[in-house]
Motif scaffolding. Structure first.
Motif, PDB file in Angstrom:
ATOM      1  N   LEU A 172     -48.532  30.199  -3.422  1.00  0.00           N
ATOM      2  CA  LEU A 172     -48.221  31.597  -3.731  1.00  0.00           C
ATOM      3  C   LEU A 172     -49.357  32.375  -3.475  1.00  0.00           C
ATOM      4  O   LEU A 172     -49.118  33.708  -3.000  1.00  0.00           O
ATOM      5  N   MET A 173     -50.769  31.816  -3.760  1.00  0.00           N
ATOM      6  CA  MET A 173     -51.884  32.596  -3.047  1.00  0.00           C
ATOM      7  C   MET A 173     -51.616  32.930  -1.713  1.00  0.00           C
ATOM      8  O   MET A 173     -52.084  34.101  -1.182  1.00  0.00           O
ATOM      9  N   ILE A 174     -51.553  31.854  -0.866  1.00  0.00           N
ATOM     10  CA  ILE A 174     -51.259  31.856   0.534  1.00  0.00           C
ATOM     11  C   ILE A 174     -50.422  32.903   0.899  1.00  0.00           C
ATOM     12  O   ILE A 174     -50.513  33.829   2.014  1.00  0.00           O
ATOM     13  N   TYR A 175     -49.231  32.885   0.490  1.00  0.00           N
ATOM     14  CA  TYR A 175     -48.235  33.977   0.741  1.00  0.00           C
ATOM     15  C   TYR A 175     -48.378  35.068   0.535  1.00  0.00           C
ATOM     16  O   TYR A 175     -48.094  36.049   1.405  1.00  0.00           O
ATOM     17  N   ALA A 176     -49.068  35.464  -0.693  1.00  0.00           N
ATOM     18  CA  ALA A 176     -49.337  36.745  -1.129  1.00  0.00           C
ATOM     19  C   ALA A 176     -50.368  37.313  -0.014  1.00  0.00           C
ATOM     20  O   ALA A 176     -50.533  38.604   0.313  1.00  0.00           O
ATOM     21  N   PHE A 177     -51.340  36.693   0.162  1.00  0.00           N
ATOM     22  CA  PHE A 177     -52.533  36.854   1.159  1.00  0.00           C
ATOM     23  C   PHE A 177     -51.836  37.029   2.413  1.00  0.00           C
ATOM     24  O   PHE A 177     -52.320  38.372   3.113  1.00  0.00           O
ATOM     25  N   ILE A 178     -51.179  36.587   3.083  1.00  0.00           N
ATOM     26  CA  ILE A 178     -50.460  36.686   4.164  1.00  0.00           C
ATOM     27  C   ILE A 178     -49.704  37.764   4.447  1.00  0.00           C
ATOM     28  O   ILE A 178     -49.682  38.695   5.177  1.00  0.00           O
ATOM     29  N   ASP A 179     -49.002  38.063   3.344  1.00  0.00           N
ATOM     30  CA  ASP A 179     -47.988  38.943   3.323  1.00  0.00           C
ATOM     31  C   ASP A 179     -48.793  40.222   3.194  1.00  0.00           C
ATOM     32  O   ASP A 179     -48.375  41.446   3.666  1.00  0.00           O
ATOM     33  N   CYS A 180     -49.981  40.298   2.685  1.00  0.00           N
ATOM     34  CA  CYS A 180     -50.790  41.522   2.349  1.00  0.00           C
ATOM     35  C   CYS A 180     -51.314  41.914   3.720  1.00  0.00           C
ATOM     36  O   CYS A 180     -51.475  43.115   4.157  1.00  0.00           O
ATOM     37  N   LEU A 181     -51.893  40.873   4.543  1.00  0.00           N
ATOM     38  CA  LEU A 181     -52.502  40.991   5.642  1.00  0.00           C
ATOM     39  C   LEU A 181     -51.639  41.750   6.661  1.00  0.00           C
ATOM     40  O   LEU A 181     -51.950  42.459   7.531  1.00  0.00           O
ATOM     41  N   ASN A 182     -50.093  41.082   6.654  1.00  0.00           N
ATOM     42  CA  ASN A 182     -49.377  41.774   7.364  1.00  0.00           C
ATOM     43  C   ASN A 182     -48.518  43.019   7.177  1.00  0.00           C
ATOM     44  O   ASN A 182     -47.656  43.535   8.129  1.00  0.00           O
TER      45      ASN A 182
END
Length: 137
Positions: free
Chosen positions: A13-23
């Protein structure tokens, strides 16, 4: 193995939110600047606060909502065979303008040489397994 599952779910979940925020483009980020959201996700990711807050409040999402139908705005890409404008442009192209749709134009083009058009090879066996006609060996 099962005791590692909660840790892996939090990490995912942390990786998904981080990548979603970056994109996410800067104009779609709500509330805080994008850099601050990235810091919040990374600092509070282990306790699920950062990623959950980002997913709930950090981004303008085009959800279905109560209306459910299509959103007014930019249209999604449509495959050419489903796009009525593309299909109309094929008939205006000039190549297929006067061609009948049953495929007789292709047969007429092969007959234009003056001779008979080649027939496709016939089956060598019928459904019962008996040989019929010449072999294609």
């Amino acid at each position: 193995m099962l005791r590692y599952l909660p840790f892996l779910l939090v990490l995912a979940l942390m990786i998904y939110a981080f990548i979603d925020c970056l994109n996410t483009p800067e104009e779609e980020v709500r509330g805080l600047p994008k850099v601050v959201w990235i810091i919040i996700i990374l600092l509070f990711g282990e306790v699920l606060v950062g990623p959950v807050v980002w997913l709930l409040a950090g981004k303008n999402r085009a959800g279905g909502g109560a209306g459910g139908g299509r959103q007014a705005g930019p249209q999604r890409w449509v495959a050419p065979d489903d796009n009525p404008d593309f299909l109309k442009s094929l008939s205006k192209d000039g190549k297929d303008a006067g061609a009948p749709k049953d495929g007789t134009a292709a047969r007429d083009a092969t007959d234009a040489g003056g001779g008979r058009a080649e027939e496709p090879p016939k089956d060598v066996t019928d459904p019962t397994g008996e040989e019929k006609g010449p072999r294609a060996d």
